[in-house]
Scaffold this motif. Structure first.
Motif, PDB file in Angstrom:
ATOM      1  N   VAL A   5       0.858  -1.182   0.000  1.00 41.43           N
ATOM      2  CA  VAL A   5       0.000   0.000   0.000  1.00 41.43           C
ATOM      3  C   VAL A   5       0.888   1.223   0.000  1.00 41.43           C
ATOM      4  O   VAL A   5       1.879   1.295   0.741  1.00 41.43           O
ATOM      5  CB  VAL A   5      -0.916   0.006   1.254  1.00 41.43           C
ATOM      6  CG1 VAL A   5      -1.865   1.178   1.202  1.00 41.43           C
ATOM      7  CG2 VAL A   5      -1.688  -1.286   1.365  1.00 41.43           C
ATOM      8  N   SER A   6       0.546   2.215  -0.826  1.00 43.44           N
ATOM      9  CA  SER A   6       1.317   3.461  -0.822  1.00 43.44           C
ATOM     10  C   SER A   6       0.820   4.321   0.335  1.00 43.44           C
ATOM     11  O   SER A   6      -0.247   4.912   0.288  1.00 43.44           O
ATOM     12  CB  SER A   6       1.169   4.186  -2.158  1.00 43.44           C
ATOM     13  OG  SER A   6      -0.175   4.536  -2.370  1.00 43.44           O
ATOM     14  N   MET A   7       1.627   4.376   1.391  1.00 41.20           N
ATOM     15  CA  MET A   7       1.285   5.127   2.597  1.00 41.20           C
ATOM     16  C   MET A   7       2.329   6.217   2.806  1.00 41.20           C
ATOM     17  O   MET A   7       3.534   5.948   2.760  1.00 41.20           O
ATOM     18  CB  MET A   7       1.233   4.186   3.809  1.00 41.20           C
ATOM     19  CG  MET A   7       0.192   3.105   3.674  1.00 41.20           C
ATOM     20  SD  MET A   7       0.139   1.985   5.072  1.00 41.20           S
ATOM     21  CE  MET A   7       1.465   0.872   4.644  1.00 41.20           C
ATOM     22  N   ASN A   8       1.867   7.450   3.061  1.00 41.58           N
ATOM     23  CA  ASN A   8       2.778   8.584   3.178  1.00 41.58           C
ATOM     24  C   ASN A   8       3.306   8.780   4.591  1.00 41.58           C
ATOM     25  O   ASN A   8       4.442   9.162   4.773  1.00 41.58           O
ATOM     26  CB  ASN A   8       2.089   9.868   2.700  1.00 41.58           C
ATOM     27  CG  ASN A   8       1.728   9.786   1.231  1.00 41.58           C
ATOM     28  OD1 ASN A   8       2.401   9.101   0.473  1.00 41.58           O
ATOM     29  ND2 ASN A   8       0.665  10.449   0.841  1.00 41.58           N
ATOM     30  N   GLY A   9       2.494   8.571   5.591  1.00 39.73           N
ATOM     31  CA  GLY A   9       2.931   8.833   6.957  1.00 39.73           C
ATOM     32  C   GLY A   9       2.291   7.887   7.942  1.00 39.73           C
ATOM     33  O   GLY A   9       1.638   6.901   7.580  1.00 39.73           O
TER      34      GLY A   9
END
Length: 123
Positions: A5-9
């Motif tokens: 999953v592309s998770m930023n923070g």
């Protein structure tokens, strides 16, 4: 199963974990990988497509990396002596005569009302 999953923070990571744990059949979910961009989900009867689509809607891009069978490589189940299955017996229900109805057939009898002489004396 493992999902990328592309998770930023941290906020998006916690949101993704909440979504994964909230799905029915999930026993546990944990972050995996060097950059903590993968979620490892364990459970029984987890719908991978539903989980992936919910993560895409709420967090961002998500893809299914791998799915392993129940138990996976980590767990080894100990199998005891299998119990033999009892044989199958068909038991017919007892005869109940109330289920069988007798339908009377009406009998028709020809009745000659006129007899040997006509009923009208004028004829």
């Amino acid at each position: 199963m493992v999902l990328k999953v592309s998770m930023n923070g941290d906020k998006s990571r916690s949101k993704a974990l909440k979504i994964a744990v909230g799905l029915s059949g999930v026993e546990s979910a944990s972050l995996k990988g060097d950059d903590k961009s993968q979620i490892e989900v364990t459970g029984d009867g987890v719908d991978a497509v539903k989980l992936t689509s919910q993560l895409r809607k709420s967090v961002g891009f998500a893809e299914l990396v791998s799915v392993s069978a129940a138990g996976g490589e980590k767990k080894e189940e100990k199998k005891d002596d299998p119990k033999p299955e009892p044989p199958f017996y068909y038991v017919s229900p007892p005869f109940n005569p109330s289920y069988h109805y007798y339908q009377a057939v009406p009998s028709y009898e020809y009745v000659d009302n006129y007899g040997p002489s006509p009923p009208c004396s004028i004829l």
